[in-house]
Design a protein around this motif. Sequence first.
Motif, PDB file in Angstrom:
ATOM      1  N   PHE A  57      -1.123   1.419   3.538  1.00  0.00           N
ATOM      2  CA  PHE A  57      -1.788   1.146   2.257  1.00  0.00           C
ATOM      3  C   PHE A  57      -3.247   0.891   2.606  1.00  0.00           C
ATOM      4  O   PHE A  57      -3.572  -0.123   3.228  1.00  0.00           O
ATOM      5  CB  PHE A  57      -1.134  -0.073   1.599  1.00  0.00           C
ATOM      6  N   ASP A  62      -6.473  -6.778  -4.532  1.00  0.00           N
ATOM      7  CA  ASP A  62      -5.363  -7.118  -5.427  1.00  0.00           C
ATOM      8  C   ASP A  62      -5.883  -7.606  -6.774  1.00  0.00           C
ATOM      9  O   ASP A  62      -5.095  -7.851  -7.684  1.00  0.00           O
ATOM     10  CB  ASP A  62      -4.464  -8.203  -4.802  1.00  0.00           C
ATOM     11  N   PHE A 104       2.135 -12.806   0.337  1.00  0.00           N
ATOM     12  CA  PHE A 104       2.990 -11.803   0.978  1.00  0.00           C
ATOM     13  C   PHE A 104       4.024 -12.544   1.820  1.00  0.00           C
ATOM     14  O   PHE A 104       3.680 -13.491   2.533  1.00  0.00           O
ATOM     15  CB  PHE A 104       2.204 -10.920   1.961  1.00  0.00           C
ATOM     16  N   TYR A 106       6.710 -11.426   4.727  1.00  0.00           N
ATOM     17  CA  TYR A 106       7.249 -10.321   5.515  1.00  0.00           C
ATOM     18  C   TYR A 106       8.761 -10.506   5.618  1.00  0.00           C
ATOM     19  O   TYR A 106       9.251 -11.590   5.950  1.00  0.00           O
ATOM     20  CB  TYR A 106       6.623 -10.288   6.914  1.00  0.00           C
ATOM     21  N   ALA A 188      -2.965  -2.369   4.648  1.00  0.00           N
ATOM     22  CA  ALA A 188      -1.771  -2.462   5.508  1.00  0.00           C
ATOM     23  C   ALA A 188      -1.857  -1.272   6.445  1.00  0.00           C
ATOM     24  O   ALA A 188      -1.787  -0.114   5.999  1.00  0.00           O
ATOM     25  CB  ALA A 188      -0.507  -2.431   4.671  1.00  0.00           C
ATOM     26  N   VAL A 198       8.139  -5.831   2.963  1.00  0.00           N
ATOM     27  CA  VAL A 198       7.333  -7.001   2.575  1.00  0.00           C
ATOM     28  C   VAL A 198       7.533  -7.263   1.089  1.00  0.00           C
ATOM     29  O   VAL A 198       7.704  -6.329   0.296  1.00  0.00           O
ATOM     30  CB  VAL A 198       5.832  -6.768   2.915  1.00  0.00           C
TER      31      VAL A 198
HETATM   32  O1  LIG Z   1       2.027  -4.530   3.114  1.00  0.00           O
HETATM   33  C1  LIG Z   1       1.125  -5.316   3.369  1.00  0.00           C
HETATM   34  O2  LIG Z   1       0.987  -5.832   4.474  1.00  0.00           O
HETATM   35  C2  LIG Z   1       0.124  -5.652   2.308  1.00  0.00           C
HETATM   36  C3  LIG Z   1       0.480  -5.071   0.965  1.00  0.00           C
HETATM   37  C4  LIG Z   1      -0.620  -5.215  -0.025  1.00  0.00           C
HETATM   38  O3  LIG Z   1      -1.745  -5.417   0.303  1.00  0.00           O
HETATM   39  C5  LIG Z   1      -0.319  -5.127  -1.465  1.00  0.00           C
HETATM   40  O4  LIG Z   1       0.807  -4.808  -1.827  1.00  0.00           O
HETATM   41  O5  LIG Z   1      -1.206  -5.390  -2.267  1.00  0.00           O
END
Ligand SMILES: O=C(O)CCC(=O)C(=O)O
Length: 231
Positions: A57, A62, A104, A106, A188, A198
């Motif tokens: 990504f 965000d 987030f 994990y 990411a 995640v």
């Molecule tokens: O998958 C990640 O480590 C980050 C995901 C991310 O930045 C998002 O979903 O906004």
Amino acid sequence: MRQTFHNVSGRSRTSSGCVLRNDEVPTLRARFARLAGVAVSALQPLKVSRYEPGERFDIHTDAFRGDLRDAEPDPNDWWADRHRVEHGVKGAPISGCNRMLTIFVYLNTVARGGRTRWRWTNHDLALGGSHGTSFYEAPGPGSGRTEVEHGSGADVSVAPVEGTGVLHFPACTAAAGGWTDYNAYHEAEPTVDETKWVAQQFIWSHERLDWRAVLDAENHEPSTRRSDDVI
Ligand SMILES: O=C(O)CCC(=O)C(=O)O
Ligand SMILES: [Fe+2]
């Protein structure tokens, strides 16, 4: 150093995701709300993403541009911050409404690749101080342009470890204007040879009455599956 300032809008994501129904994850949502000190109604429905080996990504924020997504953005107000201060967003016409906190978690450990990286932590420096000396001294709207390839400032990278939670703040609080904080751009990085899972909890400054529209704006498919367990 080659400088490649451009707007962070042609972002590319190759992972897949689903959105859980709130009644599938009531306990988790209550815990997130307690952690953030907000009402559960400020929580966007929980998302889970899967990155197969090599998926990624790219740089993005965000924070939420919202209603202007299909309109021509003002180049000096790339994320429509000024618009949101004046009008809020559909479903929450409240000044400065934005996504203010992301958590987030994990869901598995990934040995190689798959880190979440905040590599633009000194965006102002990269732009020669477009916001004045510092965004935090003079927060406000901007062009959204940044030094995409090389980043700016400290590189904060977090490797996925099962059960680890990471918080960051994509925007100021509504009381402080709800401005998008470009220092919080992140990515990411591609996974190498494992699948990464995640969970993403996006937390808004205000309750939204139109989650459907929020999710559509992000091109999420509605989740038709239920998870096996209520967590
Ligand atoms: O998958 C990640 O480590 C980050 C995901 C991310 O930045 C998002 O979903 O906004
Ligand atoms: Fe993100």
